[in-house]
Design an enzyme around this catalytic site. Structure first.
Site, PDB file in Angstrom:
ATOM      1  N   LYS A  54       0.454  -0.996   0.008  1.00 30.03           N
ATOM      2  CA  LYS A  54       0.092   0.067  -0.377  1.00 30.03           C
ATOM      3  C   LYS A  54       0.706   1.363  -0.286  1.00 30.03           C
ATOM      4  O   LYS A  54       0.792   1.989  -0.794  1.00 30.03           O
ATOM      5  CB  LYS A  54      -1.088  -0.375   1.512  1.00 30.03           C
ATOM      6  CG  LYS A  54      -1.747  -1.078   0.964  1.00 30.03           C
ATOM      7  CD  LYS A  54      -2.671  -1.177   2.262  1.00 30.03           C
ATOM      8  CE  LYS A  54      -4.027  -2.043   2.459  1.00 30.03           C
ATOM      9  NZ  LYS A  54      -4.377  -3.044   3.984  1.00 30.03           N
ATOM     10  N   GLN A  98      -4.741  -1.348   9.689  1.00 33.59           N
ATOM     11  CA  GLN A  98      -4.875  -2.920   9.071  1.00 33.59           C
ATOM     12  C   GLN A  98      -5.287  -3.766  10.129  1.00 33.59           C
ATOM     13  O   GLN A  98      -4.129  -3.691  11.017  1.00 33.59           O
ATOM     14  CB  GLN A  98      -3.217  -3.303   9.258  1.00 33.59           C
ATOM     15  CG  GLN A  98      -2.657  -4.074   8.378  1.00 33.59           C
ATOM     16  CD  GLN A  98      -3.104  -4.575   6.619  1.00 33.59           C
ATOM     17  OE1 GLN A  98      -3.292  -3.219   6.563  1.00 33.59           O
ATOM     18  NE2 GLN A  98      -3.662  -5.264   6.482  1.00 33.59           N
ATOM     19  N   ASP A 121     -11.069   3.399   4.333  1.00 34.52           N
ATOM     20  CA  ASP A 121     -11.602   2.169   4.834  1.00 34.52           C
ATOM     21  C   ASP A 121     -12.969   1.943   4.407  1.00 34.52           C
ATOM     22  O   ASP A 121     -13.834   0.835   4.165  1.00 34.52           O
ATOM     23  CB  ASP A 121     -10.471   1.302   5.826  1.00 34.52           C
ATOM     24  CG  ASP A 121      -9.797   0.034   5.330  1.00 34.52           C
ATOM     25  OD1 ASP A 121      -9.668   0.193   4.096  1.00 34.52           O
ATOM     26  OD2 ASP A 121      -8.974  -0.573   6.076  1.00 34.52           O
TER      27      ASP A 121
END
Ligand code: NDP
Length: 291
Positions: A54, A98, A121
């Site tokens: 990422k 994460q 997200d």
């Protein structure tokens, strides 16, 4: 009939080029640079690899990525305090935690700490609620990537039967919701579905997101269906999808491969959501925004 193989790598590269160009334009206009903070807890090698990929993708398009690693034993309050500081940091437009987190941390409480306008997200309750109402601010990256692939491949959604195998919060449920908003007739399957093959055979669009290698075989697919394989399982050092490609490809009209299908799209959508967060911070309305 042999299925078209949907090249997610190519589509994601095209998206990254569009995002890079937009960011360059904003820089030229002295509007600043989008910033993404990626928070990682513990030393799980798979998580570390995801975070690295990422960060690399961010760098390529001109997003300033900051990785913040915590030891696996970090106390809840310490992690929350850092996230609150990132919420206040004007150089950070997107925050990503994460997952999964170690079991001593309350994952929901940690996620809820993220300011919804920085929640790239789309996992906070505020953003889930908006998605359900079809007023999404940030759509979770994998479901967003699936829809983007279908659109760019010109696979019609409205009025068609879509079957989603998997009902997780991250993939199955939001994907089903997006397909519903686009006027598909949606069925969601899971581990208690009585006759999975009978359901999948009704699908014009089949999304396989169970995390069970080669669960979907050719006999479970109706001729001409479009198949999106979300599953990724490491089997003997190789990445294997939920779709048995060899038996499905001769039956379907289109199929996404693993690797090189949905995976690259997930990362591209994270970049797009970060750009969107940045543009929202600049006060750019939907009409002036790029994506
Ligand atoms: P989860 O394990 O959270 O959810 C799996 C879902 O599949 C559950 O709803 C489960 O049902 C259902 N399921 C499991 N076995 C079967 C079965 N035999 N028949 C029908 N349904 C079944 O996984 P995620 O949603 O997080 O991820 C799914 C897959 O997608 C994984 O392989 C993951 O690695 C991959 N993934 C890929 C991404 C990408 O970028 N390409 C991103 C995110 C995930 P129940 O609810 O009843 O337990």
């Amino acid at each position: 009939m042999a299925a078209r193989i949907v090249d997610g790598k190519r589509v994601a590269a095209a998206m990254r080029a569009e995002i890079r160009e937009r960011i360059q334009g904003l820089r030229r206009d002295n509007r600043g640079v989008p910033g993404l903070a990626v928070v990682r807890v513990g030393d799980d090698p798979a998580s570390a690899a995801y975070v690295r990929s990422k960060a690399k993708a961010c760098q390529e398009v001109g997003i300033a990525a900051r990785e913040i690693g915590f030891p696996g034993f970090v106390p809840h309050d310490e992690l929350v305090a850092h996230l609150e500081a990132l919420n206040r940091d004007a150089a950070v437009h997107g925050i990503l935690v994460q997952l999964p987190l170690p079991p001593h941390l309350d994952e929901r409480a940690v996620l809820e700490t993220v300011d919804p306008v920085k929640d790239v997200d789309g996992f906070t309750y505020a953003n889930i609620g908006r998605l359900v109402e079809n007023r999404a601010r940030f759509v979770p990256c994998t479901p967003a990537g699936i829809l983007e692939l279908l659109d760019r491949e010109k696979i019609e959604i409205a009025g068609r039967r879509a079957v989603v195998v998997g009902r997780s919060e991250i993939v199955g449920k939001p994907t089903a919701m997006l397909l519903l908003h686009r006027h598909a007739t949606v069925t969601i399957c899971h581990s208690r579905t009585a006759d999975l093959a009978a359901e999948t055979r009704r699908a014009d669009i089949l999304i396989a997101a169970a995390g069970r290698p080669r669960l979907i075989t050719g006999s479970m697919v109706t001729p001409g269906a479009a198949i999106v394989d979300v599953g990724i399982t490491r089997v003997g050092g190789r990445l294997v999808g939920d779709v048995d490609f060899d038996s499905v490809a001769p039956v379907a009209s289109a199929v996404t491969p693993v690797p090189g299908g949905v995976g690259p799209m997930t990362v591209a959508m994270l970049l797009r959501n970060t750009l969107r967060a940045f543009e929202m911070g600049l006060g750019l309305g939907p009409a002036e925004r790029s994506a």
